[in-house]
Design an enzyme around this catalytic site. Structure first.
Site, mmCIF file in Angstrom:
data_model
loop_
_atom_site.group_PDB
_atom_site.id
_atom_site.type_symbol
_atom_site.label_atom_id
_atom_site.label_comp_id
_atom_site.label_asym_id
_atom_site.label_seq_id
_atom_site.Cartn_x
_atom_site.Cartn_y
_atom_site.Cartn_z
ATOM 1 C CB VAL A 34 5.603 0.405 2.369
ATOM 2 C CG1 VAL A 34 4.197 0.048 1.951
ATOM 3 C CG2 VAL A 34 5.592 1.603 3.297
ATOM 4 C CE LYS A 35 10.622 -4.557 6.540
ATOM 5 N NZ LYS A 35 9.271 -5.132 6.343
ATOM 6 N NE ARG A 36 6.930 3.317 -0.570
ATOM 7 C CZ ARG A 36 6.709 2.148 -1.150
ATOM 8 N NH1 ARG A 36 7.602 1.171 -1.018
ATOM 9 N NH2 ARG A 36 5.631 1.933 -1.858
#
Length: 302
Positions: free
Chosen positions: A107-109
């Site tokens: 999700v590459k938060r």
């Protein structure tokens, strides 16, 4: 707390005999006709999104569950279909866990303060996604305070993190290779990750890992030297043109410390398929070939 993520990876890599990770990227435009035709219509002539994404994800999981230790659903491919897609993502991740796979949610938060803490609790702590997610990907370019809340929660719960240090996309060098204070930006990010990894104080590999693309050359060796205690997630093989030689440099001297990911190369085998069983077998064969490539890298290192 159960076994920490890095230790789970070590155990499962040893059990499965390889360090391969298969992505789950349900792109409608790439899906086989037989899969699209197998789903009921949404009333507008398109396949029902929740059924299609769920069926796709379960097909991938069934094909690879006994072959690889880790799967990596890419959240964006599910999010684009709204609530139906997110319900499918939940179903697919629960199914993967039931099949004994580790789940890295891509999700590459990356945010700051309470927002970052809320994301961390949702995916790694006490939130509803946490029971399905073993590890999360993070984007670090808002600075160390965007990573620290995730590191705190992961330390408490034993979950894993993969921080984007040097990625495999063609435009990555535009920012990541800029020189700041005498070294590239990706080296500064690696230093942030190293500090958080050291803070965990665990034996063996830290749960604070790094994304290091397989399309790089000398950077892989440089980052491995900077992050001796971090697991690497290595994307880029296959569709992105990554190099097996670069993958070798992401492993440590004992052939450990990395998991290598492929998504499109396994999800979308070439050919015409007349049944879901035939499609599933083609996915399985693509996964076998990928596993062999990954193993050749580890063997060459050792």
């Amino acid at each position: 707390m159960n076994m920490r993520f890095a230790e789970q990876v070590r155990v499962e890599v040893e059990r499965k005999g390889n360090a391969a990770c298969v992505g789950i990227d349900p792109a409608l435009e790439r899906m086989a006709g037989v899969l699209l035709a197998s789903c009921k219509s949404d009333g507008g002539g398109q396949p029902d999104a929740e059924e299609l994404l769920t069926r796709f994800g379960r097909l991938i999981v069934d094909a690879v569950a006994d072959l690889v230790p880790v799967v990596k659903p890419q959240s964006a491919y599910f999010e684009r279909f709204g609530p139906a897609g997110m319900r499918a993502l939940e179903t697919v991740m629960r199914y993967a866990k039931k099949k004994g796979l580790l789940v890295v949610l891509d999700v590459k938060r990356g945010d700051i303060g309470e927002t970052s803490s809320a994301y961390a609790e949702a995916y790694l702590g006490n939130g509803p996604w946490a029971e399905m997610v073993d590890c999360l990907t993070l984007a670090p370019y808002m600075g160390p305070d965007s990573l620290e809340p995730f590191a705190r929660v992961a330390m408490r719960t034993g979950k894993g993190l993969f921080v984007c240090v040097r990625t495999s996309n063609p435009g990555a060098a535009y920012l990541q290779n800029l020189i700041a204070e005498g070294k590239p930006v990706y080296a500064h990010v690696a230093e942030m990750v190293a500090g958080l990894a050291e803070r965990q104080g665990v034996a063996g590999y830290s749960d604070m890992g790094a994304v290091v693309g397989a399309t790089l050359a000398s950077e892989a060796r440089e980052i491995r030297a900077m992050l001796p205690k971090s697991l690497f997630l290595v994307p880029g093989l296959g569709a992105q043109g990554g190099s097996l030689a670069v993958v070798r440099d992401c492993f440590d001297a004992d052939g450990g410390g990395a998991i290598v990911s492929s998504s499109r190369g396994v999800n979308y085998p070439v050919g015409e398929f007349t049944s879901l069983d035939q499609l599933g077998e083609a996915v399985r064969q693509a996964a076998r070939s990928f596993v062999q490539d990954v193993q050749s890298c580890r063997t060459a290192v050792v």
